[in-house]
Design an enzyme around this catalytic site. Structure first.
Site, PDB file in Angstrom:
ATOM      1  CG  MET A   1      -2.065   0.840   1.181  1.00  0.00           C
ATOM      2  SD  MET A   1      -3.262   0.187   0.017  1.00  0.00           S
ATOM      3  CE  MET A   1      -3.692  -1.370   0.777  1.00  0.00           C
TER       4      MET A   1
ATOM      5  CG  PHE B   1       0.843  -7.911   8.553  1.00  0.00           C
ATOM      6  CD1 PHE B   1      -0.035  -6.965   9.048  1.00  0.00           C
ATOM      7  CD2 PHE B   1       1.218  -8.955   9.386  1.00  0.00           C
ATOM      8  CE1 PHE B   1      -0.532  -7.046  10.343  1.00  0.00           C
ATOM      9  CE2 PHE B   1       0.741  -9.049  10.687  1.00  0.00           C
ATOM     10  CZ  PHE B   1      -0.141  -8.095  11.160  1.00  0.00           C
ATOM     11  CD  GLU B   2       2.006  -2.468   2.354  1.00  0.00           C
ATOM     12  OE1 GLU B   2       2.959  -1.689   2.144  1.00  0.00           O
ATOM     13  OE2 GLU B   2       0.831  -2.207   2.018  1.00  0.00           O
ATOM     14  N   GLY B   3       6.349  -5.055   3.764  1.00  0.00           N
ATOM     15  CA  GLY B   3       7.770  -5.026   4.116  1.00  0.00           C
ATOM     16  C   GLY B   3       8.273  -6.355   4.648  1.00  0.00           C
TER      17      GLY B   3
END
Length: 383
Positions: A1, A168-170
């Site tokens: 995002m 949840f990213e990265g």
């Protein structure tokens, strides 16, 4: 995002895996019939075709601040962006409205809560989205898991929300070496996340709305690569959402993969597809609705999701993130996937009139762009 600036593309390291076509799609097709279905109650709570959008509630950026009361009626699910942890591994999630110094037109807490109730009375769902670009969440311990359940529940209760969006990213999700079976994950951060979400679902019951917004790197890339691979050296985040989606598929209301801020991804035709075109969205969505062998292993197939559980994630405007898709290409995408007409270079393995709809980053960016994204959706579905 994309939050304050677009995500950088991630680079997969390690040995390339060749996936043969012969026998592959036969295995996938045989598995499709076994696809899990979402809760009937959760599905009934949404329109047949839904528009999902993120609302920049806790920060400002170039799109400007939009009050909850001013969110256009087109949006069926409104995701509050974002709840973030006090530290990466604490599991302690906090959410607050944008400071007035940053957002001069921000409403009061009471006005915000009242506007949420008004949206819900109008049939909308309002969720807390956890994570985003800056909110790395790693539930590496049972203590962090329990704190996640407690703190997310407190946010839901405080604002009277309908559920949770997992963004949840990265480096939030990453597979430990040797964790090779998405059906039986061993990595603590993944096992604890699954457990935490199941606890929240049990607490709030069948009406709890659960959505997820992974990037292609964590889902469709799993067709080629899964975790660090049999010999090590690959990016351990590759395909790392697959065990979470699979374990929660019976609780999952909606999966809207981010078809943007992505590098080229191989589809079931064993060709690489690039974001921004109808072919990319058709290929990426076909994988979710057909199923696919994980890391090319025909004995380890990720089963298809029900089409009512799937929406397509796009940037709402050219400013919102890499991979903006023109409205005409979005229409082609929907025509191809729901009617098998207007298809281009990629031919999907079926047609799915029950495809739930679209997700956009974001409501703010769409308003900044004159509402083009929502207007195109409404025109297509007669809204």
């Amino acid at each position: 995002m994309s939050l304050r600036f677009p995500l950088s593309k991630r680079v997969l390291t390690g040995m390339c895996v060749s996936v043969a076509t012969a026998g592959l799609l036969a295995t996938v097709s045989a598995t499709t019939a076994d696809a899990g279905t979402t809760s009937a109650t959760a599905k009934a709570a949404l329109p047949e075709h839904a528009l999902v959008g993120y609302l920049h509630s806790s920060f400002a950026n170039g799109s400007g601040y939009t009050r909850m009361a001013d969110v256009p009626d087109s949006w069926d699910i409104i995701d509050l962006a974002f709840g973030e942890p006090t530290s990466t591994t604490s599991g302690d999630i906090r959410f607050s409205l944008c400071p007035q110094t940053e957002c001069p037109n921000v409403e009061s807490e009471d006005e915000f809560k009242a506007a949420i109730k008004a949206k819900q009375a109008a049939g909308k769902k309002v969720l807390i989205s956890i994570g985003g670009q800056n909110g790395q969440v790693q539930l590496t311990t049972t203590a962090a898991r329990d704190k996640f359940v407690e703190s997310v529940g407190a946010i839901i209760d405080t604002y009277g929300l309908d559920g949770l969006d997992i963004d949840f990213e990265g480096h939030s999700l990453s597979l430990d070496d040797g964790d090779t079976d998405f059906k039986n994950p061993k990595t603590p951060a993944i096992v604890n996340l699954i457990s935490a979400v199941k606890s929240l679902k049990a607490k709030y019951g069948s009406d709890f709305t659960l959505t997820m917004a992974p990037e292609t790197f964590f889902v469709q890339l799993g067709y080629q690569f899964y975790g660090s691979g049999p010999f090590g050296g690959q990016d351990p985040r590759a395909g790392a959402y697959l065990p979470v989606i699979h374990a929660l598929r019976d609780d999952l209301t909606l999966l809207h993969v981010q078809d943007y801020n992505s590098g080229p991804i191989m589809g079931l035709d064993n060709q690489f597809h690039t974001m921004g075109s109808a072919d990319f969205h058709i290929a990426m969505t076909d994988m979710l609705l057909t199923g696919f062998p994980v890391a090319g292993d025909t004995n380890n197939v990720f089963p298809a999701l029900d089409p009512s559980q799937v929406a397509i994630g796009l940037p709402a405007s050219p400013n919102a993130g890499n991979g903006h898709t023109q409205p005409s290409e979005v229409t082609k995408t929907l025509n191809c996937l729901t009617e098998k007409t207007d298809c281009g270079g990629y031919q999907p393995h079926g047609s799915w009139p029950a495809l739930r709809g679209l997700m956009a980053w974001s409501i703010n960016w769409d308003s900044f762009n004159g509402g083009e994204f929502a207007k195109n959706f409404d025109a297509y579905y007669g809204g």
